[in-house]
Design a protein around this motif. Sequence first.
Motif, PDB file in Angstrom:
ATOM      1  N   GLU A 152       0.465  -1.273  -0.566  1.00  0.00           N
ATOM      2  CA  GLU A 152       0.180  -0.393   0.127  1.00  0.00           C
ATOM      3  C   GLU A 152       0.789   1.068  -0.149  1.00  0.00           C
ATOM      4  OE1 GLU A 152      -2.220   0.310   3.238  1.00  0.00           O
ATOM      5  OE2 GLU A 152      -3.608  -2.139   2.890  1.00  0.00           O
ATOM      6  N   GLY A 153       1.987   0.721   0.525  1.00  0.00           N
ATOM      7  CA  GLY A 153       3.204   2.272  -0.003  1.00  0.00           C
ATOM      8  C   GLY A 153       2.751   2.590   1.616  1.00  0.00           C
ATOM      9  N   SER A 154       2.327   2.833   2.691  1.00  0.00           N
ATOM     10  CA  SER A 154       1.808   3.182   3.884  1.00  0.00           C
ATOM     11  C   SER A 154       2.988   3.821   4.508  1.00  0.00           C
ATOM     12  CB  SER A 154       0.554   2.371   4.099  1.00  0.00           C
ATOM     13  OG  SER A 154       1.038   1.719   4.658  1.00  0.00           O
ATOM     14  N   GLY A 155       4.111   2.847   4.497  1.00  0.00           N
ATOM     15  CA  GLY A 155       5.123   3.170   5.025  1.00  0.00           C
ATOM     16  C   GLY A 155       5.311   2.396   6.860  1.00  0.00           C
ATOM     17  N   ALA A 156       6.092   1.783   7.110  1.00  0.00           N
ATOM     18  CA  ALA A 156       6.876   1.341   8.736  1.00  0.00           C
ATOM     19  C   ALA A 156       7.942   1.128   9.217  1.00  0.00           C
ATOM     20  CB  ALA A 156       6.687  -0.500   8.207  1.00  0.00           C
ATOM     21  N   VAL A 157       7.869   0.813  10.075  1.00  0.00           N
ATOM     22  CA  VAL A 157       9.021   1.585  11.046  1.00  0.00           C
ATOM     23  C   VAL A 157       9.862  -0.316  12.042  1.00  0.00           C
ATOM     24  CG1 VAL A 157      10.537   2.202  13.209  1.00  0.00           C
ATOM     25  CG2 VAL A 157       8.453   3.270  11.505  1.00  0.00           C
ATOM     26  N   LEU A 158      11.243  -0.780  11.190  1.00  0.00           N
ATOM     27  CA  LEU A 158      11.018  -2.224  11.799  1.00  0.00           C
ATOM     28  C   LEU A 158      12.016  -1.889  12.587  1.00  0.00           C
ATOM     29  CD1 LEU A 158      11.511  -4.363   8.691  1.00  0.00           C
ATOM     30  CD2 LEU A 158       9.351  -3.022   9.758  1.00  0.00           C
ATOM     31  N   VAL A 159      12.219  -2.735  13.786  1.00  0.00           N
ATOM     32  CA  VAL A 159      13.683  -2.279  14.606  1.00  0.00           C
ATOM     33  C   VAL A 159      14.518  -4.089  14.919  1.00  0.00           C
ATOM     34  CG1 VAL A 159      12.690  -0.592  16.419  1.00  0.00           C
ATOM     35  CG2 VAL A 159      12.057  -2.660  16.745  1.00  0.00           C
ATOM     36  N   THR A 160      15.535  -3.493  14.898  1.00  0.00           N
ATOM     37  CA  THR A 160      16.349  -4.743  15.461  1.00  0.00           C
ATOM     38  C   THR A 160      17.395  -4.064  16.280  1.00  0.00           C
ATOM     39  OG1 THR A 160      16.898  -6.695  14.400  1.00  0.00           O
ATOM     40  CG2 THR A 160      17.566  -4.932  13.743  1.00  0.00           C
ATOM     41  N   GLY A 161      18.536  -5.307  16.585  1.00  0.00           N
ATOM     42  CA  GLY A 161      19.745  -5.129  16.946  1.00  0.00           C
ATOM     43  C   GLY A 161      20.901  -5.857  17.095  1.00  0.00           C
ATOM     44  N   HIS A 162      22.089  -5.045  17.607  1.00  0.00           N
ATOM     45  CA  HIS A 162      22.814  -6.392  16.588  1.00  0.00           C
ATOM     46  C   HIS A 162      23.388  -7.984  17.746  1.00  0.00           C
ATOM     47  CE1 HIS A 162      24.323  -1.896  16.543  1.00  0.00           C
ATOM     48  NE2 HIS A 162      25.530  -2.550  14.598  1.00  0.00           N
ATOM     49  N   PHE A 163      22.038  -8.290  16.896  1.00  0.00           N
ATOM     50  CA  PHE A 163      22.000  -9.828  17.414  1.00  0.00           C
ATOM     51  C   PHE A 163      22.199 -10.842  16.151  1.00  0.00           C
ATOM     52  CE2 PHE A 163      18.279 -12.886  18.205  1.00  0.00           C
ATOM     53  CZ  PHE A 163      19.254 -13.993  19.323  1.00  0.00           C
ATOM     54  N   GLY A 164      22.081 -11.809  15.865  1.00  0.00           N
ATOM     55  CA  GLY A 164      22.166 -12.598  15.286  1.00  0.00           C
ATOM     56  C   GLY A 164      22.831 -12.243  13.554  1.00  0.00           C
ATOM     57  N   GLN A 165      22.011 -12.585  12.741  1.00  0.00           N
ATOM     58  CA  GLN A 165      22.961 -11.658  11.121  1.00  0.00           C
ATOM     59  C   GLN A 165      21.539 -10.585  10.967  1.00  0.00           C
ATOM     60  OE1 GLN A 165      22.925 -10.324   8.551  1.00  0.00           O
ATOM     61  NE2 GLN A 165      24.732 -11.143   7.489  1.00  0.00           N
ATOM     62  N   TRP A 166      21.873  -9.647  11.774  1.00  0.00           N
ATOM     63  CA  TRP A 166      20.610  -8.156  11.363  1.00  0.00           C
ATOM     64  C   TRP A 166      20.603  -7.565  10.439  1.00  0.00           C
ATOM     65  CZ3 TRP A 166      25.317  -8.040  14.573  1.00  0.00           C
ATOM     66  CH2 TRP A 166      26.283  -7.076  14.207  1.00  0.00           C
ATOM     67  N   GLU A 167      20.981  -7.553   9.158  1.00  0.00           N
ATOM     68  CA  GLU A 167      20.850  -8.101   7.829  1.00  0.00           C
ATOM     69  C   GLU A 167      20.306  -8.162   6.915  1.00  0.00           C
ATOM     70  OE1 GLU A 167      21.611  -4.857   5.463  1.00  0.00           O
ATOM     71  OE2 GLU A 167      21.781  -4.193   7.442  1.00  0.00           O
ATOM     72  N   ALA A 168      19.512  -9.819   7.466  1.00  0.00           N
ATOM     73  CA  ALA A 168      19.012 -11.059   6.793  1.00  0.00           C
ATOM     74  C   ALA A 168      17.878 -10.191   6.537  1.00  0.00           C
ATOM     75  CB  ALA A 168      19.037 -11.980   7.810  1.00  0.00           C
ATOM     76  N   GLY A 169      17.037  -9.478   7.574  1.00  0.00           N
ATOM     77  CA  GLY A 169      15.515  -8.978   7.214  1.00  0.00           C
ATOM     78  C   GLY A 169      15.557  -8.327   6.053  1.00  0.00           C
ATOM     79  N   ARG A 170      16.584  -7.259   5.510  1.00  0.00           N
ATOM     80  CA  ARG A 170      15.976  -7.089   4.408  1.00  0.00           C
ATOM     81  C   ARG A 170      16.412  -7.370   3.723  1.00  0.00           C
ATOM     82  NH1 ARG A 170      19.055  -1.663   3.821  1.00  0.00           N
ATOM     83  NH2 ARG A 170      20.743  -2.938   4.087  1.00  0.00           N
ATOM     84  N   ALA A 171      17.332  -8.214   3.686  1.00  0.00           N
ATOM     85  CA  ALA A 171      17.855  -9.752   2.652  1.00  0.00           C
ATOM     86  C   ALA A 171      16.880  -9.912   1.810  1.00  0.00           C
ATOM     87  CB  ALA A 171      18.926 -10.449   2.173  1.00  0.00           C
ATOM     88  N   TRP A 172      15.829 -10.424   3.229  1.00  0.00           N
ATOM     89  CA  TRP A 172      14.924 -11.582   2.483  1.00  0.00           C
ATOM     90  C   TRP A 172      13.676 -10.566   2.202  1.00  0.00           C
ATOM     91  CZ3 TRP A 172       9.981  -9.801   5.957  1.00  0.00           C
ATOM     92  CH2 TRP A 172       8.624 -10.306   5.019  1.00  0.00           C
TER      93      TRP A 172
END
Length: 294
Positions: free
Chosen positions: A116-136
């Motif tokens: 919908e192009g409505s925007g979202a804020v995702l939160v994470t931390g320096h835990f595990g592989q924190w760039e994997a979510g953006r890769a998915w």
Amino acid sequence: MKDRSLRSRAVTLPARALIALARHLPYRLRLALGSALLRGAVALVPRLRSRVENNLRLIFPEMPAGERRRIRRAMADNFGRTFTEILSNPSFHGRGYWIAPEPGPGTEAILRAAREGSGAVLVTGHFGQWEAGRAWMKSSGIACAGVYRPLDEPELNAIYLENLEFGGTPIFPKSRRGVRGIVAHVARGGIVAILTDQFERRGATLDFIGHPAPTALVPAELAFRSKLPLVPIYGIRQPDGLHVRVVVEPPIPHSTVPEMMQAVNDSLAARVRAHPGQYYWLHRRWVKSFAPPR
């Protein structure tokens, strides 16, 4: 200025050579090298070893010394692999070693925001592989912006930024200018992922794993004021050291900004307690200085 240039070159040339060498290694050997280098550094450099030790003693005062050593080695292995994956992001993306998240309220919130192009804020931390979510998300056709702290050495920072941008753009620096860019991005309906677990001197003092931790309120403020979902997302490294499971939790309910940010801290704290070897214990997250261990 000349002395500074020489010092910068002394740091960057070996690092650039190592990065170039690693890119020519088979992928699994590349990750093993990153793991070995970080494990060696944490084991041999007293300043690094004591920082991990002090953090673990603060958070887990009853933990036996042997368990702290195990967590220290696991942390160095995970961070070595993660940073190597980030510095060779095209290879990480090309192999698709992440495991997509299960359907649920958080995953649906991200998919709906993208649709919908409505925007979202995702939160994470320096835990595990924190760039994997953006890769998915990139593999699913979802553009997700990121936020990063620039490295001190310009040449290394350029390599770091180039690889972060491969995972999704724009990438905003952690600064006042960066915050303005994030606000404008989500106002246009964009999605942004923010790492929330760094010491913020001017932040609110909230609890993190049982201790006060100065915490930036920006992610919760952004979600609250713009009426956007605030969604925790994590990449949990699997026992083979290669695969990473992406986990998306339900959006945090809107209440007050401090309460929402406390819920972000609590979400990450639960992940750290479940997988302490995957947290980046080198951060001075709670205090900037420690008394020497007795």
